[in-house]
Design an enzyme around this catalytic site. Structure first.
Site, PDB file in Angstrom:
ATOM      1  CB  SER A 146      -0.964  -0.061   1.184  1.00  0.00           C
ATOM      2  OG  SER A 146      -1.990   0.886   1.033  1.00  0.00           O
ATOM      3  CG  ASP A 222      -7.227  -3.242  -2.482  1.00  0.00           C
ATOM      4  OD1 ASP A 222      -7.817  -2.327  -1.864  1.00  0.00           O
ATOM      5  OD2 ASP A 222      -6.048  -3.544  -2.269  1.00  0.00           O
ATOM      6  CG  HIS A 254      -5.622  -2.607   0.959  1.00  0.00           C
ATOM      7  ND1 HIS A 254      -5.020  -2.315  -0.239  1.00  0.00           N
ATOM      8  CD2 HIS A 254      -5.010  -1.786   1.870  1.00  0.00           C
ATOM      9  CE1 HIS A 254      -4.107  -1.371  -0.064  1.00  0.00           C
ATOM     10  NE2 HIS A 254      -4.073  -1.037   1.210  1.00  0.00           N
TER      11      HIS A 254
END
Lengths: 276, 276
Positions: A146, A222, A254
């Protein structure tokens, strides 16, 4: 440098250490996994940069990376994601301030005095661990999740020759075009977008690329995919003709359940480059 | 039963569910990992009972078990370690009350109204998940860590025929002889030691044994080893001539870095029994 803890783990040692950081002007904490091969001499090092809200601890306890790093004889380093301490500016939002350093050197108040995660990860921490541990700093690779995927990609492309390979899990691909980016880049770097470009992985991919293998995985479902903008990165890879593997993994989100699922492949990918 | 979350994980699904428990007289939460094979029909089930202070979440995020369970096509269940909620009695100590159910049915106040983790894990939860998920309840195995190792061993030996195999990571082996045991057994069951015996794994090993393979791992430098008393279990195994593998692992401690290191071997051990 002080030792916070050392636990035996997959035949090696999972350590946690603190030190006074001159880059961040505060005490910083990081995790380091050394495989048992480090008893006999320097081993390659894989950086893992974490995402929003994380400390050094999240990936260290949840990503399952030590199993595969031990198999391959590779060390892992888990830096924190921002400066820490009562003196450090913060924001009520989870995505600005502590836990959200975005791997830049802030130039704007109130962030500039401490938020220098770029210098910390690119300069200070490598120098420290290269001195203190049995690490072969000629053989480094980098990954992240991320915001940490953003950090891994931008640091790798801005420092040619430093890393043998780069990968990312659900990276923030295009912060200049996303609310996970424009907000933070404005706060940390000011409103002049030319100062942002070297911190946009898709822009870098289009302009600079990476001289080595590239691997990216993102969950097809996600929950933050519209903020990650993998489509901009995919276009940049293809436009540049960058050798890369870019994957959307069906049904994954995610979370660290996603990261841990594909960690074995990412560590093996880096091992192939590190031991080439 | 309500779904709290479901995340795709190693090709299967890591779910978290809540339900009203009649055994514990409160809402209870558990984690369940289903491998992708569960899409095609019932799969074997491995129980993982957690230790002091844990919820359903610790092992689910830190033990790395899903990787190996997915390889083997086995489901994993992660129950909580005590009743929960504002109505449930608690104690300031970390090792009594919430997070410290010790896998018994409490008979003493203030614990008796909710602390019935034995009935919950032995009766209510198996009935629920056997009904709600694609699980082959004829093929169950059980493991656990610390207090959960105590639970796994005592539940397995008290329910002959239920589990194909039993293992434990750093189990509390002899609670009748330890401050991790005497305090809690007194609080939950009262001062009559005859009521404690069926909750002492070493006593059970000596008197009853287990009709199947047994595996136990404890770190040789576990910081709590004097409370775990593995020497009493080792003596019981040898005295009974119980087929078992009992190991002290050099240099490891009580943490999840230890558990995750040996998880692959434990899951493979159970798979061999479950698919025999």
């Amino acid at each position: 440098m002080d030792t916070v803890s050392e636990n035996r783990c997959f035949g090696g040692t999972q350590g946690v250490y603190t030190h006074a950081s001159s880059a961040c002007n505060c005490d910083m904490t990081f995790g380091l996994f050394l495989p048992e091969e480090a008893d006999d001499g320097p081993v390659p090092l894989l950086w893992y940069l974490s995402g929003l809200t994380c400390t050094h601890e999240n990936a260290m306890t949840k990503a399952g990376a030590q199993a595969w790093a031990a198999d391959q004889g590779i060390a892992l380093i888990f830096p924190d994601t921002s400066p820490r301490g009562d003196d450090v500016a913060d924001d009520d939002a989870y995505d600005l301030g502590k836990g959200a350093g975005f791997y830049v050197n802030a130039t704007q108040d109130p962030w500039a005095p401490h938020f220098r995660m770029w210098d910390y990860v690119v300069e200070e921490l490598p120098a420290l661990v290269g001195r203190e541990f049995a690490l072969d700093m000629e053989r480094q690779a980098i990954t992240g999740h991320s915001m940490g995927g953003h950090g891994a990609l931008t640091i790798a492309m801005n420092n040619p020759g430093r890393f043998k390979s780069v990968s990312a899990f659900s990276p923030i691909c295009n912060p200049m075009g996303s609310d996970w980016g424009r907000k933070q880049l404005t706060a940390y770097l000011g409103g002049t977008e030319t100062a942002w470009a070297r911190h946009d992985a898709s822009h870098l991919m289009r302009e600079v690329g990476f001289d080595g293998p590239v691997l990216m995985d993102t969950g097809s479902t996600d929950q933050f995919i519209d903020l990650l903008r993998p489509e901009v990165m995919a276009d940049a890879i293809a436009t540049r003709r960058q050798p890369a593997t870019f994957r959307l993994q069906k049904g994954y989100d995610h979370s660290y359940f996603f990261v841990s699922t594909f960690m074995e492949e990412h560590v093996a990918f880096h091992a192939e480059a590190l031991f080439a």
